[in-house]
Design an enzyme around this catalytic site. Structure first.
Site, PDB file in Angstrom:
ATOM      1  N   TYR A 145       4.920 -46.122  -9.654  1.00  0.00           N
ATOM      2  CA  TYR A 145       5.844 -45.433  -8.733  1.00  0.00           C
ATOM      3  C   TYR A 145       6.994 -46.369  -8.339  1.00  0.00           C
ATOM      4  CZ  TYR A 145       7.265 -42.769  -4.540  1.00  0.00           C
ATOM      5  OH  TYR A 145       7.959 -42.047  -3.578  1.00  0.00           O
ATOM      6  N   GLU A 147       8.079 -49.325  -9.578  1.00  0.00           N
ATOM      7  CA  GLU A 147       8.964 -49.789 -10.659  1.00  0.00           C
ATOM      8  C   GLU A 147       9.681 -48.614 -11.314  1.00  0.00           C
ATOM      9  OE1 GLU A 147       9.769 -52.715 -10.676  1.00  0.00           O
ATOM     10  OE2 GLU A 147       8.106 -54.133 -10.654  1.00  0.00           O
ATOM     11  N   VAL A 187      -1.142 -40.661   4.917  1.00  0.00           N
ATOM     12  CA  VAL A 187      -1.769 -40.937   6.210  1.00  0.00           C
ATOM     13  C   VAL A 187      -1.619 -39.779   7.196  1.00  0.00           C
ATOM     14  CG1 VAL A 187       0.202 -42.249   7.215  1.00  0.00           C
ATOM     15  CG2 VAL A 187      -2.143 -42.739   7.904  1.00  0.00           C
ATOM     16  N   VAL A 188      -0.437 -39.174   7.292  1.00  0.00           N
ATOM     17  CA  VAL A 188      -0.254 -38.108   8.285  1.00  0.00           C
ATOM     18  C   VAL A 188      -1.076 -36.879   7.901  1.00  0.00           C
ATOM     19  CG1 VAL A 188       1.410 -36.578   9.413  1.00  0.00           C
ATOM     20  CG2 VAL A 188       2.029 -38.964   8.967  1.00  0.00           C
ATOM     21  N   ARG A 211       3.843 -48.386   9.708  1.00  0.00           N
ATOM     22  CA  ARG A 211       4.789 -47.511   9.016  1.00  0.00           C
ATOM     23  C   ARG A 211       5.697 -46.918  10.091  1.00  0.00           C
ATOM     24  NH1 ARG A 211       2.418 -49.713   5.458  1.00  0.00           N
ATOM     25  NH2 ARG A 211       1.578 -48.848   3.519  1.00  0.00           N
ATOM     26  N   ASP A 274      -1.202 -52.558  -0.597  1.00  0.00           N
ATOM     27  CA  ASP A 274      -0.754 -51.703   0.514  1.00  0.00           C
ATOM     28  C   ASP A 274       0.240 -52.515   1.365  1.00  0.00           C
ATOM     29  OD1 ASP A 274      -2.235 -49.050   1.892  1.00  0.00           O
ATOM     30  OD2 ASP A 274      -1.108 -50.286   3.297  1.00  0.00           O
ATOM     31  N   PRO A 275       1.489 -52.052   1.512  1.00  0.00           N
ATOM     32  CA  PRO A 275       2.456 -52.828   2.301  1.00  0.00           C
ATOM     33  C   PRO A 275       1.976 -53.049   3.742  1.00  0.00           C
ATOM     34  CG  PRO A 275       3.579 -51.153   1.010  1.00  0.00           C
ATOM     35  CD  PRO A 275       2.102 -50.877   0.891  1.00  0.00           C
ATOM     36  N   ARG A 278       6.369 -51.755   7.546  1.00  0.00           N
ATOM     37  CA  ARG A 278       7.523 -51.026   7.011  1.00  0.00           C
ATOM     38  C   ARG A 278       8.333 -50.414   8.144  1.00  0.00           C
ATOM     39  NH1 ARG A 278       5.915 -46.789   2.916  1.00  0.00           N
ATOM     40  NH2 ARG A 278       5.769 -48.532   1.479  1.00  0.00           N
TER      41      ARG A 278
HETATM   42  P1  NAD Z   1       5.882 -33.727  -3.300  1.00  0.00           P
HETATM   43  O1  NAD Z   1       4.805 -34.213  -4.174  1.00  0.00           O
HETATM   44  O2  NAD Z   1       5.572 -32.642  -2.332  1.00  0.00           O
HETATM   45  O3  NAD Z   1       7.131 -33.246  -4.153  1.00  0.00           O
HETATM   46  C1  NAD Z   1       7.378 -33.662  -5.469  1.00  0.00           C
HETATM   47  C2  NAD Z   1       7.690 -32.432  -6.295  1.00  0.00           C
HETATM   48  O4  NAD Z   1       8.028 -32.823  -7.632  1.00  0.00           O
HETATM   49  C3  NAD Z   1       6.491 -31.483  -6.412  1.00  0.00           C
HETATM   50  O5  NAD Z   1       6.924 -30.161  -6.202  1.00  0.00           O
HETATM   51  C4  NAD Z   1       6.010 -31.686  -7.854  1.00  0.00           C
HETATM   52  O6  NAD Z   1       5.341 -30.574  -8.377  1.00  0.00           O
HETATM   53  C5  NAD Z   1       7.318 -31.998  -8.548  1.00  0.00           C
HETATM   54  N1  NAD Z   1       7.164 -32.761  -9.803  1.00  0.00           N
HETATM   55  C6  NAD Z   1       6.401 -33.865 -10.013  1.00  0.00           C
HETATM   56  N2  NAD Z   1       6.549 -34.287 -11.283  1.00  0.00           N
HETATM   57  C7  NAD Z   1       7.435 -33.429 -11.883  1.00  0.00           C
HETATM   58  C8  NAD Z   1       7.978 -33.330 -13.179  1.00  0.00           C
HETATM   59  N3  NAD Z   1       7.641 -34.209 -14.145  1.00  0.00           N
HETATM   60  N4  NAD Z   1       8.839 -32.317 -13.450  1.00  0.00           N
HETATM   61  C9  NAD Z   1       9.171 -31.408 -12.499  1.00  0.00           C
HETATM   62  N5  NAD Z   1       8.667 -31.453 -11.247  1.00  0.00           N
HETATM   63  C10 NAD Z   1       7.824 -32.455 -10.942  1.00  0.00           C
HETATM   64  O7  NAD Z   1       6.448 -35.008  -2.534  1.00  0.00           O
HETATM   65  P2  NAD Z   1       7.639 -35.169  -1.491  1.00  0.00           P
HETATM   66  O8  NAD Z   1       7.118 -35.954  -0.370  1.00  0.00           O
HETATM   67  O9  NAD Z   1       8.293 -33.880  -1.235  1.00  0.00           O
HETATM   68  O10 NAD Z   1       8.636 -36.107  -2.304  1.00  0.00           O
HETATM   69  C11 NAD Z   1       9.828 -35.622  -2.888  1.00  0.00           C
HETATM   70  C12 NAD Z   1      10.642 -36.792  -3.414  1.00  0.00           C
HETATM   71  O11 NAD Z   1      10.992 -37.668  -2.336  1.00  0.00           O
HETATM   72  C13 NAD Z   1       9.890 -37.644  -4.440  1.00  0.00           C
HETATM   73  O12 NAD Z   1      10.783 -38.045  -5.450  1.00  0.00           O
HETATM   74  C14 NAD Z   1       9.454 -38.837  -3.641  1.00  0.00           C
HETATM   75  O13 NAD Z   1       9.324 -39.985  -4.445  1.00  0.00           O
HETATM   76  C15 NAD Z   1      10.576 -38.976  -2.628  1.00  0.00           C
HETATM   77  N6  NAD Z   1      10.112 -39.662  -1.415  1.00  0.00           N
HETATM   78  C16 NAD Z   1       9.327 -39.007  -0.492  1.00  0.00           C
HETATM   79  C17 NAD Z   1       8.887 -39.695   0.625  1.00  0.00           C
HETATM   80  C18 NAD Z   1       8.040 -39.046   1.689  1.00  0.00           C
HETATM   81  O14 NAD Z   1       7.604 -39.736   2.606  1.00  0.00           O
HETATM   82  N7  NAD Z   1       7.798 -37.754   1.659  1.00  0.00           N
HETATM   83  C19 NAD Z   1       9.213 -41.054   0.797  1.00  0.00           C
HETATM   84  C20 NAD Z   1       9.980 -41.678  -0.182  1.00  0.00           C
HETATM   85  C21 NAD Z   1      10.447 -40.969  -1.279  1.00  0.00           C
HETATM   86  N1  UDP Z   2      -3.983 -44.845   5.399  1.00  0.00           N
HETATM   87  C1  UDP Z   2      -5.121 -44.894   6.188  1.00  0.00           C
HETATM   88  N2  UDP Z   2      -5.996 -43.857   6.129  1.00  0.00           N
HETATM   89  C2  UDP Z   2      -5.796 -42.758   5.363  1.00  0.00           C
HETATM   90  C3  UDP Z   2      -4.613 -42.684   4.565  1.00  0.00           C
HETATM   91  C4  UDP Z   2      -3.736 -43.757   4.597  1.00  0.00           C
HETATM   92  O1  UDP Z   2      -5.336 -45.862   6.929  1.00  0.00           O
HETATM   93  O2  UDP Z   2      -6.647 -41.837   5.395  1.00  0.00           O
HETATM   94  C5  UDP Z   2      -3.011 -45.960   5.444  1.00  0.00           C
HETATM   95  C6  UDP Z   2      -2.638 -46.558   4.098  1.00  0.00           C
HETATM   96  O3  UDP Z   2      -3.558 -47.561   3.725  1.00  0.00           O
HETATM   97  C7  UDP Z   2      -1.258 -47.116   4.401  1.00  0.00           C
HETATM   98  C8  UDP Z   2      -0.688 -46.149   5.434  1.00  0.00           C
HETATM   99  O4  UDP Z   2      -1.802 -45.450   5.969  1.00  0.00           O
HETATM  100  O5  UDP Z   2      -1.358 -48.390   5.004  1.00  0.00           O
HETATM  101  C9  UDP Z   2       0.303 -45.178   4.835  1.00  0.00           C
HETATM  102  O6  UDP Z   2      -0.291 -44.592   3.706  1.00  0.00           O
HETATM  103  P1  UDP Z   2       0.379 -43.410   2.885  1.00  0.00           P
HETATM  104  O7  UDP Z   2      -0.483 -43.169   1.701  1.00  0.00           O
HETATM  105  O8  UDP Z   2       0.695 -42.278   3.784  1.00  0.00           O
HETATM  106  O9  UDP Z   2       1.814 -43.956   2.432  1.00  0.00           O
HETATM  107  P2  UDP Z   2       2.410 -45.330   1.895  1.00  0.00           P
HETATM  108  O10 UDP Z   2       1.332 -46.386   1.819  1.00  0.00           O
HETATM  109  O11 UDP Z   2       2.953 -44.976   0.557  1.00  0.00           O
HETATM  110  O12 UDP Z   2       3.431 -45.668   2.901  1.00  0.00           O
END
Ligand code: NAD
Ligand code: UDP
Length: 325
Positions: A145, A147, A187-188, A211, A274-275, A278
């Protein structure tokens, strides 16, 4: 002005909220998704609208649309989802970026990449500023993810320099809200699902990692402002809320807001890489977009808890175990 807009990943959590806003504003929206992590219910209410079109397709294949703008959100975002098939995750980020950039070049569309705070890895600089190059383990389980998203940023800037493609790169920090997948393991979603069911709230490690949590409406505002910004605003630009909390504090808050008897429990291992901390530095977004989040964590969590109480969990695919060699 009415625009033709492609949203890849448009049926997902963030994508569906973005489609809502774009359709409401009167744009012609094409939502492209392969439904890997999304739920049809996210966009069901849009299906009858004349300015909304759903295309089931995969961004790893070339796409052809006559559009003015592209939001590239297609990519699994939760650790459990993106680690399920890490090779596909990398392909989605890299080939997806090449395909939307190629399309943007051909039809002269502006294209926005949903990048991530994960490009900073386990950050040695806190809060994270856009000029920080990050601390990513290139061979760990999160690398597919992190990279992949880093390579996508590279492609965006190379297409911009070489082919003058109009780009926008948003580095999105942890975002939550209604329609987040209840079994995505984030987590949420985990904590609210557990709290609403009265189950134990599972801290990974001791819960001291932090976070910063942004409500979805604020994030979508930021994406739309970035897309509309003048051409020199390519980014990368951080979008997120600066309200840093430890995971343990988040758990306690969710228990209190949900009014549940759930216990917050430790004893589960901290996932590899795990970061530790953030928090976004959003000075740039404030300055160039005039954007900052408005919804407090308490308000956002209340709205999300309310939504979790309305859904039927049996409508959702249960968690898929991570691939183990
Ligand atoms: P999500 O998983 O709900 O949405 C991703 C969507 O992409 C899904 O609808 C999935 O079916 C679709 N998808 C996955 N692979 C695909 C492919 N090969 N072709 C077509 N569709 C594909 O997640 P999200 O939280 O809504 O994230 C949306 C975008 O925002 C992602 O690119 C994610 O990396 C980025 N992002 C989200 C967060 C967050 O906290 N929600 C944080 C950082 C970046
Ligand atoms: N986490 C946790 N319990 C859970 C799910 C996640 O303690 O049931 C922690 C996880 O280890 C991380 C943080 O919550 O430190 C955020 O995790 P998430 O998977 O939501 O996102 P990301 O690590 O990508 O920020």
């Amino acid at each position: 002005m009415r625009k033709r807009i492609l949203v890849t990943g448009g049926a997902g959590f963030l994508g569906s909220h973005l489609c809502d806003r774009l359709v409401e504003a009167g744009h012609e929206v094409v939502c492209l998704d392969n439904f890997f992590t999304s739920h049809r219910g996210n966009i069901e209410h849009l299906l009858g609208k004349t300015n909304f079109e759903l295309v089931r397709a995969d961004v790893t294949n070339p796409v052809q649309f006559e559009v003015d703008q592209i939001y590239n959100l297609a990519c699994p975002a939760a650790p459990g989802h993106y680690q399920y098939n890490p090779i596909k995750t990398m392909k989605t980020s890299v080939m997806g970026a090449m395909n939307v950039l190629g399309l943007a070049r051909r039809v002269r569309a502006r294209v926005l990449q949903a990048s991530t705070s994960e490009v900073y890895g386990d950050p040695a600089v806190h809060p994270q500023v856009e000029s920080y190059w990050g601390n990513v383990n290139p061979i760990g389980p999160r690398a597919c993810y992190d990279e992949g998203k880093r390579a996508a940023e590279t492609l965006f800037f190379d297409y911009h320099r070489m082919n003058k493609v109009s780009i926008r790169v948003a580095r999105i920090f942890n975002t939550y809200g209604p329609r987040i997948h209840p079994f995505d393991g984030r987590v949420v979603s985990n904590f609210i699902r557990q709290a609403v069911a009265g189950q134990d709230i599972t801290l990974f490690g001791d819960g001291s990692q932090s976070r910063s949590f942004c409500y979805v409406d604020d994030l979508v505002d930021g994406l739309m402002k970035l897309m509309a910004a003048p051409d020199e605003c390519t980014g990368p630009i951080n979008l997120g809320n600066t309200n840093e909390f430890t995971v343990k504090q988040l758990a306690e808050k969710i228990v209190a807001l949900a009014g549940t008897k759930s216990k917050v429990v430790t004893g589960r291992p901290l996932p590899q890489d795990d970061p530790t901390r953030r928090q976004p530095d959003i000075s740039l977004a404030k300055k160039v977009l005039g954007w900052e989040p408005k919804v407090s964590l308490d308000d956002g969590l209340r709205r999300t808890i309310d939504w979790f109480r309305t859904i039927d969990l049996t409508d959702y695919r249960p968690p898929t175990p991570n691939f183990v060699a």
